[in-house]
Design a protein around this motif. Structure first.
Motif, PDB file in Angstrom:
ATOM      1  N   ASP A 141     -40.153  64.497  -0.876  1.00 31.97           N
ATOM      2  CA  ASP A 141     -41.018  65.664  -0.758  1.00 31.97           C
ATOM      3  C   ASP A 141     -41.053  66.491  -2.047  1.00 31.97           C
ATOM      4  OD1 ASP A 141     -42.547  67.739   0.149  1.00 31.97           O
ATOM      5  OD2 ASP A 141     -41.326  68.236   1.889  1.00 31.97           O
ATOM      6  N   GLU A 189     -38.647  65.911   7.641  1.00 33.53           N
ATOM      7  CA  GLU A 189     -39.856  65.961   6.788  1.00 33.53           C
ATOM      8  C   GLU A 189     -40.502  64.563   6.736  1.00 33.53           C
ATOM      9  OE1 GLU A 189     -41.267  68.665   5.461  1.00 33.53           O
ATOM     10  OE2 GLU A 189     -39.711  70.160   5.076  1.00 33.53           O
ATOM     11  N   HIS A 268     -44.753  73.820   9.668  1.00 37.27           N
ATOM     12  CA  HIS A 268     -44.143  74.850   8.836  1.00 37.27           C
ATOM     13  C   HIS A 268     -44.403  76.288   9.308  1.00 37.27           C
ATOM     14  CE1 HIS A 268     -43.078  71.556   6.302  1.00 37.27           C
ATOM     15  NE2 HIS A 268     -42.486  72.345   5.420  1.00 37.27           N
ATOM     16  N   HIS A 285     -33.852  73.941   6.412  1.00 36.07           N
ATOM     17  CA  HIS A 285     -35.317  74.043   6.434  1.00 36.07           C
ATOM     18  C   HIS A 285     -35.958  72.868   7.203  1.00 36.07           C
ATOM     19  CE1 HIS A 285     -39.446  74.420   5.078  1.00 36.07           C
ATOM     20  NE2 HIS A 285     -39.367  73.185   4.602  1.00 36.07           N
ATOM     21  N   VAL A 289     -38.401  72.760  10.542  1.00 34.03           N
ATOM     22  CA  VAL A 289     -39.707  72.087  10.532  1.00 34.03           C
ATOM     23  C   VAL A 289     -39.781  71.075  11.682  1.00 34.03           C
ATOM     24  CG1 VAL A 289     -41.167  70.484   9.204  1.00 34.03           C
ATOM     25  CG2 VAL A 289     -40.130  72.449   8.074  1.00 34.03           C
TER      26      VAL A 289
HETATM   27 ZN   LIG Z   1     -40.845  71.663   4.173  1.00 35.99          ZN
END
Ligand SMILES: [Zn+2]
Ligand SMILES: NC(=O)c1ccc[n+]([C@@H]2O[C@H](COP(=O)([O-])OP(=O)(O)OC[C@H]3O[C@@H](n4cnc5c(N)ncnc54)[C@H](O)[C@@H]3O)[C@@H](O)[C@H]2O)c1
Length: 385
Positions: A141, A189, A268, A285, A289
């Motif tokens: 990412d 992710e 998000h 994080h 998500v």
């Molecule tokens: Zn992210």
């Protein structure tokens, strides 16, 4: 054998290679020479932990290739992704007389990568920079796409610049030492990429997670085929992110189509709100998500005809990431408040990324979705955990 993903940016001559393979760190020297021609010296930015694991290999290879290297270590953690740290890095560049024919290397996760890229973007109005990402999240990412930046008192990632790297080198062997929750965050992710990309990447991600448990990831390296499969998995993830970036480098704010960079924000809106109401301490994080995607999928079922079957499938794949999702004490109302009153995202300009089906994202204006639908979706996700 390593694999290459090329990021050829639309309308620009600039393109760069993302190399994905094993034991690549020991070839850092020849790699740097091949991507930054005539390079004299490099500054490596890393942190104590990552440098203690991989720094020596990288430096030895640079020295063997007759590239002079200087190392600057920043603090470990999101709080060090700041203007203060940037200033200290810039001072180090200046003290070491870094010039525009030199280069900067980020060796670490997304925190190191974002800060290094930003410092490289503003120093002398831009010096070449290279990424050696060492977390799953940064591999698939943050190291791809040229978004760089830091946090500040008025928000996360609000100060930054687009600055594409000259090259990215991903050595999947470095994931052997990564903490399992960091892996989970990266896999969330990855599931997001699958959900917005299509059945092919979604199934690949699901198959990979079924075959290899996140909890004892390091032990899997003993199986011969594992590192190769991991390499292929990371490559396909990188290829997807690269394809999106290639065709919307600067995240055009007027675009709302299913191929715009905005679709990467799937999960998000609620994810950021969950991080905010828990003071950025409870969830990684990626984990936030993961839950945010499930909330967006619940909303999608109500307003975009997302099927119950696919919703169940998405829930199952998110669970395969072994997500830590203790949501006790988090109430849905405060989560809704957190994004409704987020200055960046006032309801009228809020844009949801929803799914009509796996691989069919749709961007919908916040005004088209009632507060009630959002509240119910978040309540459903929180209640299940
Ligand atoms: Zn992210
Ligand atoms: N630029 C973008 O497009 C983009 C996209 C997504 C996320 N991000 C940013 O990325 C950051 C998060 O990145 P992250 O998830 O990589 O977190 P991180 O950089 O904080 O790394 C997580 C932890 O893992 C450690 N670590 C790194 N590599 C390791 C290894 N191989 N072995 C053992 N430990 C290792 C780090 O020292 C750190 O403690 C956030 O700041 C986020 O805003 C940026």
């Amino acid at each position: 054998m390593s694999e290459h993903v090329t990021v050829a940016l639309r309308g620009r001559e600039h393109s760069y290679e993302i190399l994905v393979g094993q034991n690549l760190l020991e070839k850092s020297g020849s790699w740097v020479k091949s991507v930054v021609s005539g390079v004299g010296k490099v500054v490596i930015i890393s942190n104590e932990l990552v440098f203690s694991l991989y720094g020596e290999t990288v430096c030895a290879s640079l020295t063997a290739a007759r590239i002079e290297s200087r190392v600057w270590k920043m603090g470990d953690g999101e709080s060090f992704k700041s203007l203060e740290t940037t200033e200290a890095a810039l001072r180090f560049f200046s003290e070491n007389k870094l010039s525009r024919s030199d280069a900067v290397i980020a060796l670490g996760g997304g925190v190191v990568g974002d800060l290094t890229g930003f410092a490289a973007a503003v120093y002398l109005r831009g010096v070449p920079f290279l990424q050696i990402p060492t977390t799953l999240l940064s591999m698939i990412d943050s190291s791809v796409g040229g978004k760089t930046g830091v946090n500040s008192s008025f928000g996360k990632n609000l100060i930054g610049a687009f600055h594409q790297p000259s090259g990215v080198m991903i050595d999947v062997q470095t994931l052997k030492t990564l903490d399992s929750r960091e892996l989970t965050a990266g896999f969330c992710e990855a599931v997001k990429h699958g959900a917005i990309s299509g059945v092919d990447l979604f199934n690949k991600t699901s198959e990979f997670l079924k075959a290899y448990s996140v909890a004892d990831f390091a032990a899997q390296y003993q199986r011969q085929e594992f590192a190769e499969e991991l390499q292929r998995f990371v490559s396909s993830q990188v290829a997807f992110k690269a394809a999106i970036v290639r065709n919307d480098e600067f995240e055009d704010i007027t675009r709302r189509d299913a191929k715009s960079r905005k679709i990467l924000n799937f999960g998000h809106t609620v994810g950021h709100a969950l991080e905010k109401v828990t003071d950025y301490r409870h969830f990684k994080h990626g984990e936030a998500v993961g839950l945010g995607m499930l909330a967006a999928a619940e909303i999608s079922k109500k307003v975009a005809n997302f099927s119950q079957n696919e919703l169940s499938l998405l829930n199952a794949v998110v669970s395969l990431t072994e997500i830590h999702s203790d949501c006790k004490g988090i109430d849905a109302e405060s989560v809704v408040e957190a994004f409704v009153f987020d200055k960046k995202n006032i309801a009228s300009s809020l844009q949801w990324v929803l799914l009509e089906a796996i691989g069919k994202p749709r961007i919908v204006s916040g005004e088209e979705i009632s507060r009630e639908v959002v509240f119910e979706a978040i309540s459903t996700v929180l209640a299940r955990r």
